[in-house]
Design a protein around this motif. Structure first.
Motif: not given
Length: 258
Positions: A7-8, A113-116, A142-145
């Motif tokens: 999870i991002g 942290w951030g995006d995987p 799950v993409p993240g910022i």
């Protein structure tokens, strides 16, 4: 079959999580967290803040393990092997956590942290574990910022200009190779060398940020000849105060100044 969520979680602000990330958090039984030691204890604290903000208390458990040390003194030729050794050591820890702490019908998660997909090792480590064949699981991402997106937003600028490319690189490669051919907008991550100092005599602007998305966030920008001394001072003060620093910046060169 065990299920793993990667999870991002954004650059640090609990409000940066996507709705998809929140759904994944609330569907997780066990969260795996690597302890990076006392100096970086606030990173573990931020992860716990995210869980307290988004996941009902008593519906999950947290399992911590100590992060293996990485050889940060390796020279250019030995850098990749040193990173490979570190990732394999991490894989051994992840493998044990999944096998011993996650039931056959439970779901676990690694909070990235951030995006995987951007300068993170988790996906490669999970693939290495699956290749070993000692523990079976399926995983999703799950993409993240990312800190890159957060940086651009905080400086209210785009990453590229019309019809022009942008490249993301590391401080090590910028110091060794300079601006990539044909690229005037370069995002730099993982720069312990402060490679931006090499452009103080050029028509280059810098958009810099440290601890993006956290209460300790620091920003600076401007022509690099003017901004570089300020950034060096801010960076040194922050590192002295916290014991570590994570920063990202965009270098924007005037077209034709190559």
């Amino acid at each position: 079959m065990r299920k793993i969520h990667v999870i991002g979680i954004g650059a640090g602000d609990p409000r940066q999580l996507t709705l998809q990330a929140v759904d994944a958090l609330r569907g997780t039984d066990v969260f795996f967290v690597l302890d990076k030691g006392e100096v970086k204890a606030d990173l573990t604290g931020l992860r716990r803040d995210i869980l307290r903000t988004h996941v009902p208390e008593g519906t999950y458990r947290v399992v911590e393990a100590r992060d293996p040390e990485r050889d940060r003194t390796a020279g250019t030729g030995a850098y990749s092997p040193a990173v490979g050794d570190w990732r394999s050591a991490r894989a051994g820890i992840y493998e044990r956590l999944i096998a011993e702490e996650l039931g056959a019908d439970e779901s676990g998660a690694f909070l990235v942290w951030g995006d995987p997909a951007l300068y993170d090792s988790t996906l490669g480590i999970l693939e290495e574990i699956l290749e070993r064949g000692s523990v079976a699981f399926e995983y999703d991402v799950v993409p993240g910022i990312s800190s890159v997106s957060a940086l651009a937003a905080r400086h209210r600028t785009g990453l590229n200009r019309v019809a022009r490319p942008v490249q993301i690189t590391t401080g090590r490669r910028l110091a060794e190779e300079g601006f990539p051919a044909g690229v005037d907008d370069v995002v730099v991550m993982l720069d312990a060398r402060q490679a931006f100092r090499g452009y103080a005599d050029q028509d280059v602007d810098i958009y810099w940020g440290a601890y993006l998305g956290t209460p300790d966030e620091i920003l600076d920008s401007g022509p690099i000849a003017e901004a570089a001394p300020r950034i060096e001072r801010l960076r040194a003060e922050a590192r002295e105060r916290k014991g570590w620093i994570m920063d990202t910046y965009l270098l924007r060169r005037a077209p034709g100044d190559r």
